[in-house]
Write an enzyme that holds these catalytic residues in place. Structure first.
Site, PDB file in Angstrom:
ATOM      1  N   HIS A   1      -7.410  -3.422   5.040  1.00  0.00           N
ATOM      2  CA  HIS A   1      -6.829  -2.070   4.919  1.00  0.00           C
ATOM      3  C   HIS A   1      -7.614  -1.255   3.908  1.00  0.00           C
ATOM      4  O   HIS A   1      -7.984  -0.097   4.161  1.00  0.00           O
ATOM      5  CB  HIS A   1      -5.357  -2.187   4.495  1.00  0.00           C
ATOM      6  CG  HIS A   1      -4.747  -0.917   3.977  1.00  0.00           C
ATOM      7  ND1 HIS A   1      -5.040  -0.398   2.720  1.00  0.00           N
ATOM      8  CD2 HIS A   1      -3.856  -0.059   4.527  1.00  0.00           C
ATOM      9  CE1 HIS A   1      -4.371   0.709   2.531  1.00  0.00           C
ATOM     10  NE2 HIS A   1      -3.641   0.949   3.615  1.00  0.00           N
ATOM     11  N   ASN A   2      -7.891  -1.835   2.753  1.00  0.00           N
ATOM     12  CA  ASN A   2      -8.611  -1.115   1.709  1.00  0.00           C
ATOM     13  C   ASN A   2     -10.055  -0.846   2.100  1.00  0.00           C
ATOM     14  O   ASN A   2     -10.630   0.182   1.726  1.00  0.00           O
ATOM     15  CB  ASN A   2      -8.556  -1.899   0.396  1.00  0.00           C
ATOM     16  CG  ASN A   2      -7.192  -1.815  -0.273  1.00  0.00           C
ATOM     17  OD1 ASN A   2      -6.201  -1.500   0.370  1.00  0.00           O
ATOM     18  ND2 ASN A   2      -7.134  -2.105  -1.548  1.00  0.00           N
TER      19      ASN A   2
ATOM     20  N   LYS B   1      -4.423  -6.777   3.713  1.00  0.00           N
ATOM     21  CA  LYS B   1      -4.453  -5.677   2.733  1.00  0.00           C
ATOM     22  C   LYS B   1      -5.890  -5.381   2.308  1.00  0.00           C
ATOM     23  O   LYS B   1      -6.269  -4.215   2.114  1.00  0.00           O
ATOM     24  CB  LYS B   1      -3.601  -6.034   1.514  1.00  0.00           C
ATOM     25  CG  LYS B   1      -3.642  -5.001   0.371  1.00  0.00           C
ATOM     26  CD  LYS B   1      -3.240  -3.601   0.825  1.00  0.00           C
ATOM     27  CE  LYS B   1      -2.877  -2.678  -0.325  1.00  0.00           C
ATOM     28  NZ  LYS B   1      -3.859  -2.550  -1.376  1.00  0.00           N
TER      29      LYS B   1
ATOM     30  N   SER C   1       0.832  -1.201   0.000  1.00  0.00           N
ATOM     31  CA  SER C   1       0.000   0.000   0.000  1.00  0.00           C
ATOM     32  C   SER C   1       0.867   1.251   0.000  1.00  0.00           C
ATOM     33  O   SER C   1       1.917   1.297   0.640  1.00  0.00           O
ATOM     34  CB  SER C   1      -0.918   0.030   1.221  1.00  0.00           C
ATOM     35  OG  SER C   1      -1.688   1.223   1.222  1.00  0.00           O
TER      36      SER C   1
ATOM     37  N   GLU D   1      -9.926   2.067   4.218  1.00  0.00           N
ATOM     38  CA  GLU D   1      -9.668   3.196   3.311  1.00  0.00           C
ATOM     39  C   GLU D   1     -10.958   3.703   2.679  1.00  0.00           C
ATOM     40  O   GLU D   1     -11.198   4.920   2.617  1.00  0.00           O
ATOM     41  CB  GLU D   1      -8.694   2.719   2.233  1.00  0.00           C
ATOM     42  CG  GLU D   1      -8.335   3.714   1.165  1.00  0.00           C
ATOM     43  CD  GLU D   1      -7.457   3.070   0.094  1.00  0.00           C
ATOM     44  OE1 GLU D   1      -7.806   3.168  -1.099  1.00  0.00           O
ATOM     45  OE2 GLU D   1      -6.436   2.450   0.452  1.00  0.00           O
TER      46      GLU D   1
END
Length: 471
Positions: free
Chosen positions: A187-188, A184, A130, A191
């Protein structure tokens, strides 16, 4: 003839792959790249002139020039292309060579590839990266999961190229199988939530408070110097003040209100539903992107309803700005809490054995959701083994309660003015729901039993019960 052997290889020399490989070369490693696009290979050789980096045109030459065990990273579009590249590599590789998938692959695909490559004696790491193109060049946050011995062999490279916070590299071994890509993905998802929350704050300040873009840019910049300090606040302040080169206006006002998505936010919502973990702010962010896609329909529907005028007694000026800052800060905390709770539950369900303190630590720098707040989150998880939801910890409990009344004021003002706040309101109601000792789901259970004989439990007796309702 070039007999040099290279330490690290990259397949996929788009901007992200090129930048990552140049970062590797910056830090003293001999870096080698290849791509089916000849222009991309040429671009690497031009940008890497004078550095220990080289682009080649065939996979055969690429593999022959790598030192053993070969360390090969793929930064290609997720999906079938990853499988195609892997199949092309296999005849050229030796036992114990390493393949690193650095794209946004779905964790189910990563599980499949991990198990498949075990049968071929190839070590595999599904690795979240990222930070975008700039992060790849200057230092991303890296989330490798899979074969632990492979991690030990690539650790020196990845720790060197990763972003640093207080001298600590923003990379750590996440866990077995698909854990790196799972982290990940979450994480997104976080986001998605943070981006939509900032967008709603901007909309409230503009439509309720009547603020101009430059005024909001200065306000966001001010907030970014405080507890809301984060990459997304920083770039939002820059976006607000950007002028269009051709038109005498702000560029933001010319951008279509129709957002696209690549799927990682949706995947986060889907897996959360599968595990029974509530992530309503992430869900709402995905939903708002979906609603935005129906722009033409929204334009037609808006004409059917009277315009809502902002009432005179609403929040304005400094009072509105102060309240929005508090509402946004509390919603940021809650969005991170939802993502971390999902990781805690997934860790048990999928046998990842995740280190949540370590994940918060590597998210402090390099990645898109990096924020000062993550240091406080890291500390909360470092103090408490088995912590799942951080909202009620001493680090956050008082802050959330302090922001509550201002959040109510902001949501009330937005609703009166007809400004949609799906993410902000979902974060607030998530907090209110966990704060409630009793929820009205007794009614839902009674309804289920009435029409489907699904049974229910009682608060005054143990056991499972059914009632012939209406008799």
């Amino acid at each position: 003839m070039n007999h040099q052997l290279y330490d690290f290889g990259m397949i996929g020399l788009g901007v992200m792959g090129r930048n990552f490989l140049l970062n590797v070369a910056d830090d003293g490693f001999a870096a080698l790249g290849t791509d089916i696009n000849e222009d991309s290979v040429k671009a690497l050789n031009e940008e890497g002139e004078g550095m220990n980096v080289k682009g080649v045109h065939t996979q055969k030459e690429f593999v022959e020039l790598l030192s053993k065990p070969r360390k090969i990273m793929l930064l290609v579009p997720a999906g079938k292309i990853v499988d195609k590249v892997i199949e092309g590599l296999l005849p050229l590789l030796d036992d114990d060579d390493i393949i690193i998938d650095g794209g946004n692959s779905h964790y189910d695909d990563t599980n499949r590839r991990y198990e498949y490559l075990k049968t071929k004696n190839i070590r595999f790491l599904g690795t979240g990266v990222s930070g975008g193109a700039e992060g790849a060049r200057r230092g991303p946050s890296i989330m490798p999961g899979g074969d632990k011995s492979a991690w030990e062999d690539v650790k020196s490279v990845l720790e060197t190229v990763a972003a640093k916070v207080n001298g600590e590299p923003c990379v750590t071994y996440i866990g077995e199988s698909s854990s790196g890509h799972y982290v990940k993905m979450v994480h997104n998802g976080i986001e998605y939530g943070l981006m939509q929350l900032i967008a709603e704050a901007y909309d409230i300040l503009k439509r309720v408070g009547g603020m101009g873009n430059d005024e909001m840019s200065a306000l966001f910049d001010q907030w970014n110097k405080g507890r809301l300090n984060s990459f997304l606040m920083e770039i939002s302040a820059d976006i607000l003040k950007q002028r269009d080169e051709k038109m005498d206006t702000h560029l933001l006002d010319l951008i279509l209100d129709k957002a696209k998505q690549k799927g990682t936010g949706k995947w986060t919502s889907q897996t959360a539903m599968d595990l029974g973990v509530p992530v309503p702010t992430i869900d709402s962010a995905v939903t708002m992107r979906g609603i935005s896609a129906f722009r033409e329909y929204r334009q037609d529907v808006s004409k059917m309803f009277e315009h809502v005028h902002t009432p005179e007694e609403t929040l304005t000026g400094e009072a509105l700005a102060e309240s929005v800052e508090k509402a946004l800060y509390s919603a940021f905390i809650i969005t991170y809490a939802q993502g971390m709770h999902l990781l805690a539950e997934a860790s048990e369900e999928l046998n990842y054995n995740l280190d949540l303190e370590g994940i918060a630590r590597i998210w402090r720098g390099g990645c898109i959701i990096r924020a000062t707040l993550l240091e406080k989150i890291r500390k909360a998880y470092s103090k408490r083994d088995g912590l799942k939801n951080m909202m009620a910890t001493s680090e956050f409990r008082d802050e959330l309660f302090d922001c509550r009344d201002c959040t109510v004021d902001v949501l009330t003002a937005a609703m009166k003015a007809g400004v949609p706040t799906l993410c902000l309101s979902s974060a607030f109601n998530y907090y209110e729901s966990f704060r409630s000792a009793r929820l009205p789901l007794n009614m839902v259970q009674a309804q289920r039993d009435y029409f489907g004989s699904h049974t229910y439990e009682r608060i005054d007796q143990t056991g499972i019960f059914h009632t012939d309702w209406g008799k």
